[in-house]
Design an enzyme around this catalytic site. Sequence first.
Site, short mmCIF file in Angstrom:
data_model
loop_
_atom_site.label_atom_id
_atom_site.label_comp_id
_atom_site.label_asym_id
_atom_site.label_seq_id
_atom_site.Cartn_x
_atom_site.Cartn_y
_atom_site.Cartn_z
N LEU A 75 0.76 -1.44 0.25
CA LEU A 75 -0.10 0.04 0.01
C LEU A 75 0.80 1.39 0.12
O LEU A 75 0.51 2.28 0.07
CB LEU A 75 -0.98 0.17 1.07
CG LEU A 75 -1.85 -1.12 1.24
CD1 LEU A 75 -2.86 -1.11 2.39
CD2 LEU A 75 -2.70 -1.25 -0.11
N HIS A 77 3.11 4.39 -1.63
CA HIS A 77 2.82 4.92 -2.97
C HIS A 77 4.34 4.99 -3.48
O HIS A 77 5.38 5.12 -2.60
CB HIS A 77 2.54 6.51 -2.46
CG HIS A 77 0.97 6.53 -2.09
ND1 HIS A 77 0.78 6.64 -0.87
CD2 HIS A 77 -0.05 6.94 -2.91
CE1 HIS A 77 -0.44 6.78 -0.74
NE2 HIS A 77 -1.17 6.98 -2.00
N MET A 115 8.53 4.84 5.32
CA MET A 115 8.70 3.47 4.95
C MET A 115 9.89 2.99 4.04
O MET A 115 10.70 1.96 3.97
CB MET A 115 7.38 2.87 4.23
CG MET A 115 6.22 2.81 5.12
SD MET A 115 6.50 1.85 6.59
CE MET A 115 6.86 0.26 6.20
N GLU A 116 10.36 4.13 3.16
CA GLU A 116 11.56 4.15 2.48
C GLU A 116 12.65 3.78 3.38
O GLU A 116 13.59 3.05 3.07
CB GLU A 116 11.44 5.18 1.47
CG GLU A 116 10.64 5.10 0.36
CD GLU A 116 9.20 5.42 0.54
OE1 GLU A 116 8.18 4.90 -0.07
OE2 GLU A 116 8.76 5.87 1.57
N ASP A 130 23.89 -11.38 4.95
CA ASP A 130 24.13 -12.41 4.01
C ASP A 130 25.56 -12.41 3.50
O ASP A 130 26.12 -13.66 3.40
CB ASP A 130 23.43 -11.76 2.77
CG ASP A 130 23.56 -12.68 1.59
OD1 ASP A 130 23.54 -14.02 1.34
OD2 ASP A 130 24.13 -12.28 0.48
#
Length: 162
Positions: A75, A77, A115-116, A130
Site C-alpha cells: 500500500l 505510494h 517506509m523507504e 548475507d
Amino acid sequence: MTEFSHLNASGEANMVDVSDKESTQRTAVAQAELSLSSDILQKIREHTIAKGDLLATARIAGIQAAKKCADLIPLCHPLPLSKVTIEIDEYHDGDEVGLRVQALCKTTGKTGVEMEALTAASIAALTIYDMCKAVDKAIVISKIRLMEKQGGKSGSWVREHD
C-alpha cells in the site's frame, strides 16, 4: 487513538488517497542494528569478508531497497526520492559489539518517506547478514526503527528514547 489510514469504511485495505494533499519536503531517518561477533567485526575492519566490499554492497542494497519500497510493501505510494544515504558505523555497548545502519531518505511529495527509510535500513542490514553468515550465523538484526521524520501535515517527530 488515530484510525488506520489504510482501511476503508468496510475495514478493507486500500491505498490512501493523497491527491488533495499539498506537496512538501519530507525527510525520514531509520536505523537497524546488527549484533556481531568480535571475529566478524575484525574481518569487516580488515576488509577480509570473502564476498567482497561489505560496506559498499550494503549501502548500494539499502539505496536500491528505498527505490523499490512501493514494489515491496503493497500500500506504499511510489515516490520520487531526491536523496538516499546509508551510513554504517560500529557500536560498542558493554560486551556487545556490532554495526548500526542509518538510512536517510528525502523527497518532495504528498506522502512521507518513513517506509523507504525503514526498508533501506532493513535491507542494508540483511545484506550485511548475507555477506557474513558464512563466518557466523548467530548475527542478530534488531532495533529496526524510525528515528525521526520531518514534513507533511503531522510535522516533525524525533525518537526520544532508544
